[in-house]
Design an enzyme around this catalytic site. Structure first.
Site, PDB file in Angstrom:
ATOM      1  N   CYS A 113      -2.208  -3.369  12.518  1.00 17.97           N
ATOM      2  CA  CYS A 113      -3.546  -2.883  13.011  1.00 17.97           C
ATOM      3  C   CYS A 113      -3.711  -3.558  14.504  1.00 17.97           C
ATOM      4  O   CYS A 113      -4.361  -4.641  14.425  1.00 17.97           O
ATOM      5  CB  CYS A 113      -4.656  -3.500  12.043  1.00 17.97           C
ATOM      6  SG  CYS A 113      -6.355  -2.738  12.675  1.00 17.97           S
ATOM      7  N   CYS A 118      -7.908   3.137  13.587  1.00 17.16           N
ATOM      8  CA  CYS A 118      -8.337   1.728  13.777  1.00 17.16           C
ATOM      9  C   CYS A 118      -9.892   1.879  14.003  1.00 17.16           C
ATOM     10  O   CYS A 118     -10.338   1.646  15.049  1.00 17.16           O
ATOM     11  CB  CYS A 118      -7.580   1.067  15.063  1.00 17.16           C
ATOM     12  SG  CYS A 118      -7.611  -0.644  15.365  1.00 17.16           S
ATOM     13  N   ALA A 170      -3.130   0.857   7.606  1.00 20.39           N
ATOM     14  CA  ALA A 170      -3.206   1.335   6.264  1.00 20.39           C
ATOM     15  C   ALA A 170      -3.372   3.129   6.233  1.00 20.39           C
ATOM     16  O   ALA A 170      -2.914   3.509   5.516  1.00 20.39           O
ATOM     17  CB  ALA A 170      -4.305   0.698   5.584  1.00 20.39           C
ATOM     18  N   ALA A 171      -4.247   3.624   7.282  1.00 23.52           N
ATOM     19  CA  ALA A 171      -4.498   4.925   7.370  1.00 23.52           C
ATOM     20  C   ALA A 171      -3.157   5.605   7.620  1.00 23.52           C
ATOM     21  O   ALA A 171      -3.078   6.734   7.417  1.00 23.52           O
ATOM     22  CB  ALA A 171      -5.543   5.029   8.502  1.00 23.52           C
ATOM     23  N   GLN A 189      -5.830  -5.580   3.192  1.00 22.65           N
ATOM     24  CA  GLN A 189      -5.789  -6.678   4.086  1.00 22.65           C
ATOM     25  C   GLN A 189      -6.862  -6.104   5.306  1.00 22.65           C
ATOM     26  O   GLN A 189      -7.458  -7.033   6.002  1.00 22.65           O
ATOM     27  CB  GLN A 189      -4.394  -6.687   4.811  1.00 22.65           C
ATOM     28  CG  GLN A 189      -3.360  -7.178   4.002  1.00 22.65           C
ATOM     29  CD  GLN A 189      -2.041  -7.126   4.584  1.00 22.65           C
ATOM     30  OE1 GLN A 189      -1.613  -7.540   5.874  1.00 22.65           O
ATOM     31  NE2 GLN A 189      -1.005  -7.118   3.674  1.00 22.65           N
ATOM     32  N   ASP A 236       4.776   0.126   7.361  1.00 25.50           N
ATOM     33  CA  ASP A 236       4.651  -0.532   8.683  1.00 25.50           C
ATOM     34  C   ASP A 236       6.292  -0.862   9.055  1.00 25.50           C
ATOM     35  O   ASP A 236       6.639  -1.317   9.999  1.00 25.50           O
ATOM     36  CB  ASP A 236       4.015  -1.691   8.570  1.00 25.50           C
ATOM     37  CG  ASP A 236       2.536  -1.936   8.475  1.00 25.50           C
ATOM     38  OD1 ASP A 236       2.102  -0.771   8.750  1.00 25.50           O
ATOM     39  OD2 ASP A 236       1.908  -2.744   8.211  1.00 25.50           O
ATOM     40  N   ALA A 255       0.928  -1.172   0.110  1.00 31.43           N
ATOM     41  CA  ALA A 255      -0.096  -0.152  -0.008  1.00 31.43           C
ATOM     42  C   ALA A 255       0.986   1.223   0.006  1.00 31.43           C
ATOM     43  O   ALA A 255       0.583   2.278  -0.793  1.00 31.43           O
ATOM     44  CB  ALA A 255      -0.925  -0.164   1.303  1.00 31.43           C
ATOM     45  N   GLU A 258       9.359  -5.430  -5.999  1.00 31.20           N
ATOM     46  CA  GLU A 258       8.082  -5.884  -5.111  1.00 31.20           C
ATOM     47  C   GLU A 258       8.042  -7.424  -5.906  1.00 31.20           C
ATOM     48  O   GLU A 258       7.763  -7.605  -7.234  1.00 31.20           O
ATOM     49  CB  GLU A 258       6.846  -5.293  -5.222  1.00 31.20           C
ATOM     50  CG  GLU A 258       5.636  -5.888  -4.919  1.00 31.20           C
ATOM     51  CD  GLU A 258       5.665  -6.561  -3.525  1.00 31.20           C
ATOM     52  OE1 GLU A 258       5.467  -7.774  -3.136  1.00 31.20           O
ATOM     53  OE2 GLU A 258       6.101  -5.766  -2.374  1.00 31.20           O
ATOM     54  N   LYS A 312       0.661   0.773  13.306  1.00 26.72           N
ATOM     55  CA  LYS A 312       0.729   0.339  12.092  1.00 26.72           C
ATOM     56  C   LYS A 312      -0.411  -0.050  11.181  1.00 26.72           C
ATOM     57  O   LYS A 312      -0.897  -1.005  11.458  1.00 26.72           O
ATOM     58  CB  LYS A 312       1.880  -0.660  12.266  1.00 26.72           C
ATOM     59  CG  LYS A 312       3.333  -0.340  12.556  1.00 26.72           C
ATOM     60  CD  LYS A 312       4.270  -1.417  12.621  1.00 26.72           C
ATOM     61  CE  LYS A 312       5.554  -1.059  13.361  1.00 26.72           C
ATOM     62  NZ  LYS A 312       6.040   0.205  12.430  1.00 26.72           N
TER      63      LYS A 312
END
Length: 413
Positions: A167, A347, A314-315, A49, A304, A19, A41, A312
């Site tokens: 998360c 979260c 995605a936001a 996720q 992360d 991401a 990658e 940690k």
């Protein structure tokens, strides 16, 4: 268009195409389309996720959480499909498994966290059967929902390993959504529910503990702190936990289960450990505000894998993308770094199917709600559920990974 093999040196090399890496490449291309950018990658499939919590609660189709990596790489960005094996910052190059080192002028490291399933003896052999599951997996999150639907009585154990993990709220989200379903079925009173948390608190930001405790009590769930899963015997339906008492003494406790939801221990990728760009814990050593490396000014870290003391999520990566994109371009032009990261993380705590406590916070646990006039951050709301289930996945695929930075700037300090 020249291939990655024919380019001697990239303007910006991005280590990791998750991401944070793909989002940064898109944001940089929007800012400076002429930049020669490459992403290293190895994975051909990319996953959203955060949706797997909902998959485990029967509220999301797991197939909608994946797309081909190739379809997400921005136009004009080279994709080097290889495994990173190391970093040589003094020579401005990244080492890969197949081929010569890749050279760069500037480097952004976004390699994410590694899930260490094998660190718990017996876990790999029993995942997906014997009542052992995990929402931290595309493969096994549907099995969580299967177990929840079919469990009518017995003992359900949910685990949370030591930090850092992706998360940090996800382990308890699995418990809440499971309990909600069992309550709806009328079987919750016949199921003994435990959350075994290696940490010492239900949630890292104290303001959110009271609304979460309302649901812990509502579902009659037992909280065990300083209790870490260390091995699993799936066939025997037994799990061993290391339990630390108030004096710091550790003993091993065996527990039987009918359902075991496991969150794997997590840590930095192997290529980062003991590398020149990492701190002693193996995370990219950055200034927490500028996200610039503490020793190599042409290197930035985000997502992360970086050492910034934020949650940690995605936001967090969504906000860090803007910080790194703006500061990297400024550094390229020998200008002062203009943008500071505020530690933002989010979260969405799924306390029941249809309601969420939308926890948004920054460094030091400071509350940073995006919509304080619309969503009460300390209450479970239906609006936050709609945001999590329907809006955020759309924003992920169509904004964050496309260089559209809607609501992505750090809050002004």
């Amino acid at each position: 268009m020249p291939t990655a093999q024919t380019i001697d040196q990239f303007d910006v090399l991005i280590a990791g195409g998750g991401a944070a890496g793909i989002g940064l490449a898109s944001s940089l291309k929007v800012r400076e389309p002429s930049l020669k950018i490459a992403i290293i990658e190895p994975s051909e499939v990319h996953y959203y996720q955060p949706s797997w919590t909902l998959v485990g609660g029967g509220a999301f189709n797991v197939k909608d959480s994946r797309r081909q990596t190739e379809s997400l790489i921005p136009n004009g960005v080279h994709w080097i499909k290889d495994q990173i094996t190391g970093f040589n910052p003094d020579a401005n190059e990244v080492l890969i498994e197949h081929g010569s080192p890749i050279k760069y002028k500037q480097l952004a490291i976004a390699t994410g966290l590694k899930s260490n399933w094998e660190a718990i003896p017996g876990l790999v052999e029993t995942l997906g059967k014997n009542g052992v599951t995990s929402n931290y997996s595309f493969e096994y999150s549907p099995y969580t929902w299967e177990l929840v639907k079919n469990l009518k009585s017995g003992k359900a154990i949910f685990t949370q390993p030591p930090m850092p993990i992706k998360c940090p709220g996800a382990p308890q989200k699995a418990m809440y959504l499971s309990c909600y379903e069992w309550q709806k079925q009328g079987s919750l009173s016949k199921i003994e529910v435990e959350l075994n948390n290696a940490g010492a608190a239900l949630f890292g930001v104290a303001d959110f503990v009271p609304p979460l405790m309302e649901y812990v009590k509502k579902y009659n769930a037992k909280l065990n702190f300083n209790t870490n899963l260390v091995s699993v015997d799936g066939a025997a339906k037994k799990a061993i936990f290391a339990v630390k008492d108030a004096d710091g003494n550790v003993s091993q406790v065996e527990k039987v289960f009918d359902m075991l939801h496991v969150v794997p221990p997590q840590g930095p990728q192997d290529c980062l450990k003991a590398s020149p760009v990492a701190n002693p814990e193996g995370f990219v050593d950055v200034d927490q505000f500028t996200l610039q490396h503490t020793r190599y000014p042409n290197i930035f870290g985000l997502g992360d894998c970086c050492s910034s003391p934020n949650s940690k999520t995605a936001a967090a990566a969504r906000k860090q993308i803007v910080v790194v994109a703006e500061n990297l371009v400024a550094a390229k032009n020998n200008l002062p770094l203009p943008t500071k990261y505020d530690g933002y993380g989010s979260c969405p705590l799924t306390v029941e199917r249809g309601k969420i406590v939308l926890a948004e916070f920054g460094f030091g646990g400071k509350l940073l709600p995006t919509f304080p006039w619309l969503i009460n951050p300390l209450k479970a709301t239906k609006l936050a559920w709609i945001l999590k289930k329907d809006v955020l996945p759309w924003l992920y695929w169509n904004a964050m990974l496309k260089g559209r930075e809607w609501l992505a700037r750090p809050f002004e300090n």
